[in-house]
Design a protein around this motif. Structure first.
Motif, PDB file in Angstrom:
ATOM      1  N   ILE A 289     -26.826   8.467  -2.955  1.00 36.53           N
ATOM      2  CA  ILE A 289     -26.117   8.204  -1.697  1.00 36.53           C
ATOM      3  C   ILE A 289     -26.475   9.295  -0.697  1.00 36.53           C
ATOM      4  N   ASP A 290     -26.716   8.872   0.525  1.00 40.01           N
ATOM      5  CA  ASP A 290     -27.102   9.831   1.552  1.00 40.01           C
ATOM      6  C   ASP A 290     -25.831  10.412   2.184  1.00 40.01           C
ATOM      7  N   GLY A 291     -25.524  11.641   1.866  1.00 42.24           N
ATOM      8  CA  GLY A 291     -24.351  12.287   2.467  1.00 42.24           C
ATOM      9  C   GLY A 291     -23.054  11.903   1.773  1.00 42.24           C
ATOM     10  N   ARG A 292     -21.999  11.932   2.534  1.00 45.10           N
ATOM     11  CA  ARG A 292     -20.646  11.751   2.018  1.00 45.10           C
ATOM     12  C   ARG A 292     -20.380  10.279   1.680  1.00 45.10           C
ATOM     13  N   VAL A 293     -19.796  10.037   0.532  1.00 44.84           N
ATOM     14  CA  VAL A 293     -19.456   8.669   0.134  1.00 44.84           C
ATOM     15  C   VAL A 293     -18.544   8.014   1.176  1.00 44.84           C
ATOM     16  N   GLY A 294     -17.573   8.788   1.621  1.00 47.52           N
ATOM     17  CA  GLY A 294     -16.577   8.251   2.553  1.00 47.52           C
ATOM     18  C   GLY A 294     -17.208   7.741   3.851  1.00 47.52           C
ATOM     19  N   ALA A 295     -18.358   8.307   4.192  1.00 45.51           N
ATOM     20  CA  ALA A 295     -19.030   7.859   5.416  1.00 45.51           C
ATOM     21  C   ALA A 295     -19.650   6.483   5.220  1.00 45.51           C
ATOM     22  N   HIS A 296     -19.815   6.069   3.977  1.00 44.40           N
ATOM     23  CA  HIS A 296     -20.432   4.772   3.693  1.00 44.40           C
ATOM     24  C   HIS A 296     -19.409   3.702   3.330  1.00 44.40           C
ATOM     25  N   LEU A 297     -18.264   4.145   2.783  1.00 42.06           N
ATOM     26  CA  LEU A 297     -17.286   3.152   2.334  1.00 42.06           C
ATOM     27  C   LEU A 297     -16.591   2.537   3.539  1.00 42.06           C
ATOM     28  N   PRO A 298     -16.578   1.206   3.648  1.00 44.21           N
ATOM     29  CA  PRO A 298     -15.874   0.601   4.779  1.00 44.21           C
ATOM     30  C   PRO A 298     -14.377   0.841   4.628  1.00 44.21           C
ATOM     31  N   PRO A 299     -13.648   0.945   5.751  1.00 44.48           N
ATOM     32  CA  PRO A 299     -12.197   1.137   5.633  1.00 44.48           C
ATOM     33  C   PRO A 299     -11.569  -0.035   4.887  1.00 44.48           C
ATOM     34  N   VAL A 300     -10.567   0.254   4.109  1.00 37.23           N
ATOM     35  CA  VAL A 300      -9.855  -0.806   3.396  1.00 37.23           C
ATOM     36  C   VAL A 300      -8.867  -1.452   4.364  1.00 37.23           C
ATOM     37  N   ASP A 301      -8.820  -2.779   4.385  1.00 36.37           N
ATOM     38  CA  ASP A 301      -7.842  -3.483   5.206  1.00 36.37           C
ATOM     39  C   ASP A 301      -6.486  -3.366   4.510  1.00 36.37           C
ATOM     40  N   LEU A 302      -5.634  -2.507   5.045  1.00 35.32           N
ATOM     41  CA  LEU A 302      -4.405  -2.167   4.327  1.00 35.32           C
ATOM     42  C   LEU A 302      -3.448  -3.354   4.225  1.00 35.32           C
ATOM     43  N   GLU A 303      -3.401  -4.166   5.262  1.00 32.95           N
ATOM     44  CA  GLU A 303      -2.473  -5.301   5.200  1.00 32.95           C
ATOM     45  C   GLU A 303      -2.960  -6.340   4.202  1.00 32.95           C
TER      46      GLU A 303
ATOM     47  N   ALA B  10      -4.705  -5.527   1.598  1.00 33.19           N
ATOM     48  CA  ALA B  10      -4.440  -4.899   0.297  1.00 33.19           C
ATOM     49  C   ALA B  10      -2.977  -5.089  -0.093  1.00 33.19           C
ATOM     50  N   ARG B  11      -2.108  -5.000   0.897  1.00 32.07           N
ATOM     51  CA  ARG B  11      -0.681  -5.175   0.622  1.00 32.07           C
ATOM     52  C   ARG B  11      -0.421  -6.596   0.111  1.00 32.07           C
ATOM     53  N   ARG B  12      -1.100  -7.551   0.730  1.00 32.72           N
ATOM     54  CA  ARG B  12      -0.908  -8.941   0.274  1.00 32.72           C
ATOM     55  C   ARG B  12      -1.453  -9.123  -1.149  1.00 32.72           C
ATOM     56  N   SER B  13      -2.604  -8.521  -1.411  1.00 31.68           N
ATOM     57  CA  SER B  13      -3.172  -8.651  -2.763  1.00 31.68           C
ATOM     58  C   SER B  13      -2.230  -8.019  -3.791  1.00 31.68           C
ATOM     59  N   ALA B  14      -1.690  -6.850  -3.424  1.00 31.69           N
ATOM     60  CA  ALA B  14      -0.792  -6.163  -4.358  1.00 31.69           C
ATOM     61  C   ALA B  14       0.453  -6.999  -4.600  1.00 31.69           C
ATOM     62  N   ALA B  15       0.998  -7.562  -3.519  1.00 34.86           N
ATOM     63  CA  ALA B  15       2.214  -8.366  -3.645  1.00 34.86           C
ATOM     64  C   ALA B  15       1.944  -9.567  -4.550  1.00 34.86           C
ATOM     65  N   GLN B  16       0.776 -10.129  -4.377  1.00 36.12           N
ATOM     66  CA  GLN B  16       0.421 -11.285  -5.196  1.00 36.12           C
ATOM     67  C   GLN B  16       0.278 -10.874  -6.666  1.00 36.12           C
ATOM     68  N   ALA B  17      -0.336  -9.714  -6.867  1.00 31.81           N
ATOM     69  CA  ALA B  17      -0.564  -9.267  -8.251  1.00 31.81           C
ATOM     70  C   ALA B  17       0.747  -8.984  -8.980  1.00 31.81           C
ATOM     71  N   VAL B  18       1.745  -8.494  -8.257  1.00 34.28           N
ATOM     72  CA  VAL B  18       2.982  -8.110  -8.955  1.00 34.28           C
ATOM     73  C   VAL B  18       4.135  -9.065  -8.668  1.00 34.28           C
ATOM     74  N   GLY B  19       3.908 -10.046  -7.811  1.00 33.78           N
ATOM     75  CA  GLY B  19       4.931 -11.062  -7.586  1.00 33.78           C
ATOM     76  C   GLY B  19       6.178 -10.572  -6.876  1.00 33.78           C
ATOM     77  N   ARG B  20       6.019  -9.592  -6.039  1.00 32.60           N
ATOM     78  CA  ARG B  20       7.160  -9.154  -5.231  1.00 32.60           C
ATOM     79  C   ARG B  20       6.650  -8.422  -3.996  1.00 32.60           C
TER      80      ARG B  20
END
Ligand code: 3PY
Ligand code: ZN
Length: 633
Positions: free
Chosen positions: A514-528, A530-540
C-alpha cells in the motif's frame, strides 16, 4: 406489574389522579418484563452450574466458595472532593497540561482496571468488581492523576468473553467516579482493534468515547509512525479531552549496537507529536525494557527538548520497573503509571504502593501514602483470586525480556498459545524466534498489533523448524501467516524507515504494498448505512455507542447482542457465579437495578438422564423455581 405501575405513579401517589388517569397515562401499560429478566439470568446461571462457563474450558476451577473481596472500611458516602477531572474542566486541556508541568509532586495513574488485568489475567476483569470499589476511589483517592480503565484489549474482551457492554462499563464507572480523570489506551488508526480503520470510523469512535466521559486518550501507533496517529489525535483534541501523544519505547537507548532507537530518534518523534498537538507526551514502555539509566536519559532529554508534561508507563516483567520509574522521576517526569500492589509486578505495572513509599517525604512526594493505598490493594488481592484460572503460571520476574522484548500484555498470551500448540517445552526457542523475527523485520516497535504479527511468525517458525536464515532465504518457498503478509503490505502502516525491501517483496510475492497510509485509501464508511446493517443484524435499534462497537467488531458485537437478548445483562452477576456457577446451598444476591434485588439460592439438583437434562431447584426471592437445563453437547 400493571398495578405496581399504578401504585408507583407520582400522580397516583399524590392523589392527583382523576377517573381518566388510566386512560390518559399510557406509561402504566409499560409493563417491564421483570420476571423475564430474572428467569433469563437464572437460566444463564443454571447453564453454568450444569455445563460450566465455556470460557473455563481447559482451565482449572479454583476451590469454592471464594471470599468476597474486602472493600475499604471508610464509608462510600464520604464527601466527594474535587479531583483532576474538575481541574481539567476548569483549565481546559492546554491549561491542564501547563498545570501538570508546574506540579512539584509526581502525578500517579492507577492502571489496575485496564493494563494490569490485561497483562496478568488475559483482560478478564469484570465490571462488577470495578464498580464495587469505584466510589471508594472517588472519595478516598481524589489526588490520583487518572484511572486507566478502558481501551486496549478491554473493549473486545468485554463483549467477546465477558458478555458485557464496554460502553455500559464506562458509563457506570463514570457515574461512580465523577472527579478523577479516566484514561484509555487508543491504538491510533487501529482504535481498539487490530487493524487500521477508515478515518471517519476512528473519528466516530473517539467522539463516542469522549461523549461517554473519557478524559485522557493515550494514543500510540504500533510502528511509531506519527502520520498514522494524526486522525486519532485530531479527533481527541477536537473533543476537548487530553491528548497524550505517545512514543513506544523499544531497544536499548544506551546500547551503541542498537543505534536505531537512540535519543535522537525519540526526541524527533516527541517533536512531531508536540507539533501534532499533543497535550501530554507519553512514554510507553510496553515490554518493560526501559532500564533505569535509559529512563533517566530519555526523560531528561525530552524535558529539555519539548515543552510537554511527560507521562511514563512501564511493565515490571524483569522485576526492575520501580527503579526505572524512580529514575524517570529523578529526571523530572511529571506523571507515572503503577498498579495497586496486589495487581502489580510480573507482566503488570510496578507497584503504586512501592512508588508512593519510595517518594514519601522526598521533594517529589506524590501526596499519597502507603497507608492510603493499602485498603485498595487489599480489595484487589481478593478480587484477583476470582480470576486465578486466567493467570499464567509465572512466579517471578524474568530479565529474559531484554532479549525478546515482548510486551507485558502479550507475554502470557503467547506462552498460552505456545502451550496450546504443544510448544511449551520449546518456549526458549519461541522467545529467541521472537527476537529473530524482530531483526528480520528491521528491528521494529512491537506492541499491539505489530507484536501479534511478530508472535505469529515466531510460533510459525518454531512449529515448522525454520531458522531465520530459512525465512530470509529467497529460494525457499514459505506460506507466511496471513498477518505477516498483511503487515508487509502496509495494513498496519509502516515504520519511519519502512520494512526491509527484500523480505517485504518476498513475502508479498510480487504484490505491491500500500502506498502510504491505509486510512488515506479506505473510503469513509457510510455510518447511517452501517447503523441500518447493525440494526438488521441484531434485530433492534442501535444506539450511537452500539454503532461504534459494530464498526470495531461487527461479528463480536452481533454475538454479544444475541447473548444479551437471550440471557439479559449478565454483568450484574457476581464474578464467581459468572465463571463457576453456584454450588449446592449457595446463595447469591444480584441487584438488577437500584432497589430491585434478586436473592437466588440453589437448593439442589437431580439428573434426568433419559432427557439429557438436569433439573435444578432454585429458590428465587423465597419462592421455589425449578429449572430444567439441557446438558450441552
Ligand atoms: C494494547 O494495545 O492493548 C496494549 O496494552 C499495548 O501495550
Ligand atoms: Zn502497558
Amino acid at each position: 406489574a400493571f398495578l405496581e405501575n399504578v401504585i408507583a405513579h407520582p400522580a397516583f401517589r399524590s392523589g392527583e389522579c382523576t377517573t381518566r388517569f388510566i386512560d390518559t397515562t399510557p406509561a402504566l401499560f409499560a409493563i417491564k418484563p421483570r420476571r423475564d429478566r430474572a428467569t433469563k439470568l437464572l437460566r444463564f446461571v443454571g447453564d453454568i452450574v450444569v455445563n460450566g462457563n465455556p470460557e473455563m474450558k481447559g482451565r482449572t476451577q479454583p476451590a469454592l466458595p471464594l471470599a468476597k473481596p474486602q472493600l475499604p472500611a471508610a464509608a462510600a458516602d464520604q464527601p466527594l472532593l474535587p479531583g483532576s477531572r474538575d481541574r481539567l474542566r476548569e483549565l481546559g486541556a492546554p491549561g491542564f497540561a501547563r498545570w501538570m508541568c508546574d506540579q512539584q509532586r509526581v502525578l500517579l495513574t492507577d492502571t489496575t482496571m485496564r493494563d494490569a488485568h490485561q497483562s496478568l489475567f488475559a483482560t478478564r476483569m469484570r465490571s462488577a468488581d470495578m464498580l464495587a470499589i469505584a466510589p471508594h476511589y472517588a472519595r478516598q483517592l481524589p489526588e490520583l492523576f487518572s484511572l486507566e480503565c478502558w481501551g486496549g484489549a478491554t473493549f473486545d474482551v468485554a463483549m467477546r468473553f465477558l458478555k458485557e457492554d464496554p460502553w455500559q462499563r464506562l458509563d457506570q464507572l463514570r457515574a461512580a467516579v465523577p472527579n478523577v480523570l479516566f484514561q484509555m489506551l487508543l491504538r491510533a488508526s487501529n482504535a481498539v482493534g487490530y487493524t487500521n480503520y477508515a478515518d471517519n470510523v476512528v473519528r466516530y469512535f473517539v467522539q463516542q468515547a469522549a461523549a461517554h466521559g473519557m478524559d485522557v486518550f493515550r494514543v500510540f501507533d504500533s510502528l511509531n509512525w506519527v502520520d498514522n496517529m494524526r486522525v486519532a489525535m485530531d479527533a481527541v483534541i477536537e473533543s476537548g479531552a487530553l491528548c497524550e501523544g505517545t512514543i513506544c519505547y523499544t531497544g536499548n537507548l544506551l546500547d551503541p549496537r542498537r543505534a536505531k532507537y537512540d535519543l535522537k530518534y525519540y526526541v524527533d518523534m516527541a517533536r512531531q507529536l508536540e507539533k501534532a498537538g499533543a497535550h501530554i507526551l507519553g512514554i510507553k514502555d510496553m515490554a518493560g525494557v526501559c532500564r533505569p539509566a535509559a529512563a533517566h536519559a530519555l526523560v531528561k532529554a525530552l524535558k529539555e527538548e519539548v515543552g510537554l508534561p511527560i507521562h511514563f508507563h512501564t511493565h515490571d516483567t524483569s522485576g526492575g520497573a520501580v527503579a526505572s520509574v524512580l529514575a524517570a522521576v529523578a529526571a523530572g517526569v511529571d506523571a507515572v503509571d503503577g498498579a495497586m500492589d496486589a495487581m502489580s509486578g510480573l507482566t503488570s505495572q510496578p507497584s503504586l504502593g512501592a512508588i508512593v513509599a519510595a517518594l514519601e517525604n522526598s521533594e517529589r512526594d506524590s501526596g499519597l501514602t502507603p497507608a492510603r493505598i493499602a485498603p485498595f490493594s487489599r480489595y484487589w488481592e481478593g478480587g484477583r483470586r476470582f480470576y486465578a484460572p486466567f493467570e499464567a503460571d509465572i512466579r517471578a520476574g524474568t530479565s529474559d525480556v531484554y532479549r525478546h522484548e515482548m510486551p507485558g500484555g502479550q507475554y502470557t498470551n503467547l506462552r498460552e498459545q505456545a502451550r496450546a500448540m504443544g510448544l511449551d517445552h520449546r518456549w526458549n526457542e519461541v522467545a529467541q524466534a521472537y527476537a529473530d523475527v524482530n531483526q528480520l523485520f528491521g528491528d521494529i516497535v512491537k506492541v499491539t498489533p505489530s507484536s501479534k504479527v511478530v508472535g505469529d511468525l515466531a510460533l510459525f517458525m518454531v512449529a515448522n523448524d525454520l531458522r531465520p536464515e530459512d525465512v530470509a532465504d529467497a529460494n525457499r518457498e514459505i506460506a507466511f501467516p496471513d498477518s505477516v503478509v498483511a503487515m508487509m503490505r502496509g495494513e498496519l502502516g509502516y515504520p519511519a524507515d519502512g520494512f526491509p525491501a527484500g523480505l517485504q517483496a518476498r513475502i508479498l510475492k510480487g504484490r505491491a504494498p500500500i502506498d502510504g497510509r491505509v486510512g488515506a485509501h479506505l473510503p469513509p464508511v457510510d455510518l447511517e448505512q452501517a447503523r441500518r446493517s447493525a440494526a438488521q443484524a441484531v434485530g433492534r435499534q442501535i444506539s450511537d455507542a452500539d454503532l461504534a462497537s459494530w464498526l470495531m467488531y461487527p461479528k463480536v458485537f452481533a454475538e454479544f447482542a444475541e447473548h444479551r437478548r437471550r440471557h439479559g445483562d449478565v454483568s450484574v452477576l457476581p464474578t464467581p457465579v459468572f465463571f463457576y456457577g453456584l454450588g449446592d446451598k449457595d446463595e447469591m444476591s444480584v441487584e438488577l437495578e437500584p432497589g430491585k434485588t434478586l436473592v437466588v439460592r440453589l437448593l439442589g439438583r437431580s439428573e434426568a438422564p433419559e432427557d439429557g437434562e438436569a433439573k435444578l431447584f432454585f429458590e428465587l426471592n423465597g419462592q421455589p423455581r425449578p429449572l430444567r437445563i439441557a446438558h450441552a453437547g
